[in-house]
Scaffold this motif. Structure first.
Motif, PDB file in Angstrom:
ATOM      1  N   PHE A  62     -72.133  76.060 -49.769  1.00  0.00           N
ATOM      2  CA  PHE A  62     -71.611  74.814 -49.278  1.00  0.00           C
ATOM      3  C   PHE A  62     -71.856  75.130 -47.701  1.00  0.00           C
ATOM      4  N   THR A  63     -72.997  74.461 -47.336  1.00  0.00           N
ATOM      5  CA  THR A  63     -73.381  74.838 -45.821  1.00  0.00           C
ATOM      6  C   THR A  63     -72.605  74.311 -44.727  1.00  0.00           C
ATOM      7  N   ARG A  64     -72.422  75.443 -43.802  1.00  0.00           N
ATOM      8  CA  ARG A  64     -71.536  75.104 -42.597  1.00  0.00           C
ATOM      9  C   ARG A  64     -72.390  74.435 -41.695  1.00  0.00           C
ATOM     10  N   PRO A  65     -72.198  73.133 -41.276  1.00  0.00           N
ATOM     11  CA  PRO A  65     -73.054  72.396 -40.364  1.00  0.00           C
ATOM     12  C   PRO A  65     -73.042  73.005 -39.028  1.00  0.00           C
ATOM     13  N   GLU A  66     -72.236  73.694 -38.573  1.00  0.00           N
ATOM     14  CA  GLU A  66     -72.351  74.399 -37.143  1.00  0.00           C
ATOM     15  C   GLU A  66     -73.433  75.498 -37.082  1.00  0.00           C
ATOM     16  N   ILE A 123     -53.455  81.131 -46.466  1.00  0.00           N
ATOM     17  CA  ILE A 123     -54.674  81.676 -45.876  1.00  0.00           C
ATOM     18  C   ILE A 123     -55.254  80.308 -45.130  1.00  0.00           C
ATOM     19  N   ASP A 124     -55.377  80.681 -43.713  1.00  0.00           N
ATOM     20  CA  ASP A 124     -56.240  79.524 -43.109  1.00  0.00           C
ATOM     21  C   ASP A 124     -57.769  79.749 -42.989  1.00  0.00           C
ATOM     22  N   LEU A 125     -58.422  78.654 -43.677  1.00  0.00           N
ATOM     23  CA  LEU A 125     -59.778  78.702 -43.822  1.00  0.00           C
ATOM     24  C   LEU A 125     -60.577  77.884 -42.738  1.00  0.00           C
ATOM     25  N   GLY A 126     -59.779  77.567 -41.655  1.00  0.00           N
ATOM     26  CA  GLY A 126     -60.458  77.052 -40.423  1.00  0.00           C
ATOM     27  C   GLY A 126     -60.980  75.468 -40.552  1.00  0.00           C
ATOM     28  N   TRP A 127     -61.684  74.746 -39.994  1.00  0.00           N
ATOM     29  CA  TRP A 127     -62.093  73.401 -39.962  1.00  0.00           C
ATOM     30  C   TRP A 127     -63.185  73.430 -40.849  1.00  0.00           C
ATOM     31  N   MET A 128     -63.103  72.513 -42.014  1.00  0.00           N
ATOM     32  CA  MET A 128     -64.057  72.430 -43.047  1.00  0.00           C
ATOM     33  C   MET A 128     -64.335  70.865 -43.207  1.00  0.00           C
ATOM     34  N   LEU A 129     -65.728  70.675 -43.399  1.00  0.00           N
ATOM     35  CA  LEU A 129     -66.119  69.125 -43.475  1.00  0.00           C
ATOM     36  C   LEU A 129     -65.693  68.533 -44.619  1.00  0.00           C
ATOM     37  N   TRP A 130     -64.812  67.415 -44.458  1.00  0.00           N
ATOM     38  CA  TRP A 130     -64.193  66.494 -45.327  1.00  0.00           C
ATOM     39  C   TRP A 130     -64.984  65.484 -45.824  1.00  0.00           C
ATOM     40  N   ASP A 131     -65.615  64.838 -45.088  1.00  0.00           N
ATOM     41  CA  ASP A 131     -66.790  63.872 -45.729  1.00  0.00           C
ATOM     42  C   ASP A 131     -67.681  63.253 -44.577  1.00  0.00           C
ATOM     43  N   ILE A 132     -68.583  62.496 -44.892  1.00  0.00           N
ATOM     44  CA  ILE A 132     -69.232  61.829 -43.810  1.00  0.00           C
ATOM     45  C   ILE A 132     -69.287  60.235 -43.993  1.00  0.00           C
ATOM     46  N   SER A 166     -72.527  79.650 -45.922  1.00  0.00           N
ATOM     47  CA  SER A 166     -71.678  79.007 -46.892  1.00  0.00           C
ATOM     48  C   SER A 166     -70.226  78.968 -46.479  1.00  0.00           C
ATOM     49  N   TYR A 167     -69.352  77.888 -46.429  1.00  0.00           N
ATOM     50  CA  TYR A 167     -67.955  77.993 -46.328  1.00  0.00           C
ATOM     51  C   TYR A 167     -67.467  78.806 -47.181  1.00  0.00           C
ATOM     52  N   ASP A 168     -66.178  79.289 -46.995  1.00  0.00           N
ATOM     53  CA  ASP A 168     -65.442  80.192 -48.118  1.00  0.00           C
ATOM     54  C   ASP A 168     -65.227  79.622 -49.519  1.00  0.00           C
ATOM     55  N   VAL A 169     -65.040  78.350 -49.551  1.00  0.00           N
ATOM     56  CA  VAL A 169     -64.896  77.511 -50.678  1.00  0.00           C
ATOM     57  C   VAL A 169     -65.500  76.237 -50.786  1.00  0.00           C
ATOM     58  N   MET A 170     -65.325  75.689 -52.063  1.00  0.00           N
ATOM     59  CA  MET A 170     -65.985  74.377 -52.033  1.00  0.00           C
ATOM     60  C   MET A 170     -65.404  73.263 -51.134  1.00  0.00           C
ATOM     61  N   THR A 171     -66.325  72.413 -50.593  1.00  0.00           N
ATOM     62  CA  THR A 171     -65.801  71.262 -49.870  1.00  0.00           C
ATOM     63  C   THR A 171     -65.344  70.152 -50.655  1.00  0.00           C
ATOM     64  N   PRO A 172     -64.512  69.136 -50.329  1.00  0.00           N
ATOM     65  CA  PRO A 172     -64.189  68.092 -50.768  1.00  0.00           C
ATOM     66  C   PRO A 172     -65.362  67.098 -51.281  1.00  0.00           C
ATOM     67  N   SER A 173     -66.511  67.133 -50.490  1.00  0.00           N
ATOM     68  CA  SER A 173     -67.540  66.230 -50.456  1.00  0.00           C
ATOM     69  C   SER A 173     -68.433  66.795 -51.659  1.00  0.00           C
ATOM     70  N   PHE A 186     -63.834  66.043 -40.171  1.00  0.00           N
ATOM     71  CA  PHE A 186     -63.289  67.275 -40.549  1.00  0.00           C
ATOM     72  C   PHE A 186     -61.908  67.496 -40.824  1.00  0.00           C
ATOM     73  N   PHE A 187     -61.300  68.377 -41.416  1.00  0.00           N
ATOM     74  CA  PHE A 187     -59.866  68.667 -41.509  1.00  0.00           C
ATOM     75  C   PHE A 187     -59.667  70.239 -41.671  1.00  0.00           C
ATOM     76  N   ARG A 188     -58.483  70.451 -41.225  1.00  0.00           N
ATOM     77  CA  ARG A 188     -58.090  72.035 -41.246  1.00  0.00           C
ATOM     78  C   ARG A 188     -57.701  72.452 -42.542  1.00  0.00           C
ATOM     79  N   ALA A 189     -58.403  73.200 -43.219  1.00  0.00           N
ATOM     80  CA  ALA A 189     -58.287  73.504 -44.635  1.00  0.00           C
ATOM     81  C   ALA A 189     -57.440  74.915 -44.541  1.00  0.00           C
ATOM     82  N   CYS A 190     -56.266  74.704 -45.514  1.00  0.00           N
ATOM     83  CA  CYS A 190     -55.192  75.623 -45.576  1.00  0.00           C
ATOM     84  C   CYS A 190     -54.980  76.120 -47.001  1.00  0.00           C
ATOM     85  N   MET A 191     -55.189  77.261 -47.432  1.00  0.00           N
ATOM     86  CA  MET A 191     -55.017  77.577 -48.983  1.00  0.00           C
ATOM     87  C   MET A 191     -53.904  78.218 -49.197  1.00  0.00           C
ATOM     88  N   ARG A 192     -53.003  77.623 -49.989  1.00  0.00           N
ATOM     89  CA  ARG A 192     -51.489  77.984 -50.275  1.00  0.00           C
ATOM     90  C   ARG A 192     -51.430  78.220 -51.630  1.00  0.00           C
TER      91      ARG A 192
END
Length: 229
Positions: free
Chosen positions: A16-20, A183-192, A27-34, A211-217
Motif C-alpha cells: 500500500f504505497t506511501r505517496p510521499e 498505536i499511532d500510525l501517522g497520516w494515511m491516505l483516506w481517498d482521492i 508500504s504503509y503499515d496497514v491497508m488503506t481505506p481506498s 489524508f486522515f490521522r490513523a490510530c489503531m486501538r
C-alpha cells in the motif's frame, strides 16, 4: 434492517504505497481505506451504490520485507493520449525491454485483515428496480461463492488477495494487537476525490488526495466518514 458486511482478506504480500515516497516504493503499515474499498468493488460494483469502509482490523503482526521488482521507468503522457484521440499519429506503446528498471520495494508480508463496511445508495444512479436489499443479497451471494469481477489485490495487482465473507454468527478472530490500547500510525491516505473544472471554457479533470490521522486501538482502525482539509 442493516446492510453492513464483514469481509476477511489475506495474502502473502501487500504493498500500500506511501505517496510521499518517490521512485522506491514503501508500504504503509496497514491497508488503506481506498484499497479496502477496491476489494469490495472487485466483488460487487454497481453505479447505484457507493461502498463506505467503517473499520479495518489488523489480525496478524505487522512485518516488512524488502525486495527488488521490475517496473517501467515512464508513463504515457496524457497529452499524447489526447492528441491520439484527436486523430494525430501518436505512438502510445510502452516498450518494456528498453524502459524496464529495477527498484526496491518495502512490502508487508503475511497480511490478514477484517474489513467492516456498508454501502450507500447513489440517488442519481438508482433505477426503478434498485433496492438496498437487492444489492446486499447480491454481494452476499457473490462473496460466499468467491465470485468477483476481477481478482482483488493488496495494493498492487501482483499481490493477489483471498477473501471470505464473515457470517453474523461466526466468531471474529482476535487481533495480534488486541492488548495494545493505542498505536499511532501517522497520516494515511483516506481517498482521492475526483472533480471537473472549467479552464478556458474547456473541462479539466482534477483530483485531490485526502489524508486522515490513523490510530489503531486494540487492533482496530476506525475510518472517518468524511475528511475535510
Amino acid at each position: 434492517m442493516g446492510y453492513g458486511i464483514t469481509l476477511r482478506v489475506n495474502g502473502d504480500y501487500a504493498l500500500f504505497t506511501r505517496p510521499e515516497m518517490k521512485a522506491e516504493r514503501v508500504s504503509y503499515d496497514v491497508m488503506t481505506p481506498s484499497a479496502a474499498r477496491g476489494i469490495l468493488e472487485a466483488i460487487l460494483w454497481k453505479p447505484a451504490i457507493r461502498w463506505v469502509v467503517d473499520s479495518i482490523t489488523v489480525l496478524n503482526r505487522i512485518e516488512f520485507e524488502s525486495i527488488r521488482r521490475n517496473e517501467l521507468g515512464s508513463k504515457i503522457p496524457p497529452r499524447n493520449v489526447a492528441m491520439a484521440m484527436a486523430g494525430a499519429a501518436i505512438d502510445l506503446h510502452q516498450y518494456t525491454t528498453s524502459d524496464r528498471q529495477q527498484r526496491a520495494s518495502l512490502l508487508l508480508k503475511n497480511v490478514d485483515y477484517l474489513i467492516e463496511a456498508h454501502f450507500e445508495m447513489v440517488p442519481q444512479k438508482v433505477g426503478e428496480s434498485d433496492t438496498p436489499g437487492k444489492f446486499y443479497n447480491m454481494f452476499l451471494r457473490r462473496a460466499r461463492g468467491g465470485q468477483c469481477f476481477h481478482n482483488p489485490y493488496l495494493g498492487c495487482r501482483e499481490f493477489a488477495a483471498s477473501f471470505k465473507l464473515m457470517e453474523h454468527e461466526e466468531v471474529r478472530p482476535d487481533s495480534y494487537y488486541a492488548e495494545e490500547a493505542e498505536i499511532d500510525l501517522g497520516w494515511m491516505l483516506w481517498d482521492i476525490e475526483y472533480g471537473e473544472e472549467l479552464l478556458k471554457k474547456k473541462p479539466v479533470y482534477t483530483y485531490e488526495p485526502k489524508f486522515f490521522r490513523a490510530c489503531m486501538r486494540h487492533g482496530v482502525i476506525e475510518i472517518p466518514d468524511e475528511v475535510r482539509l
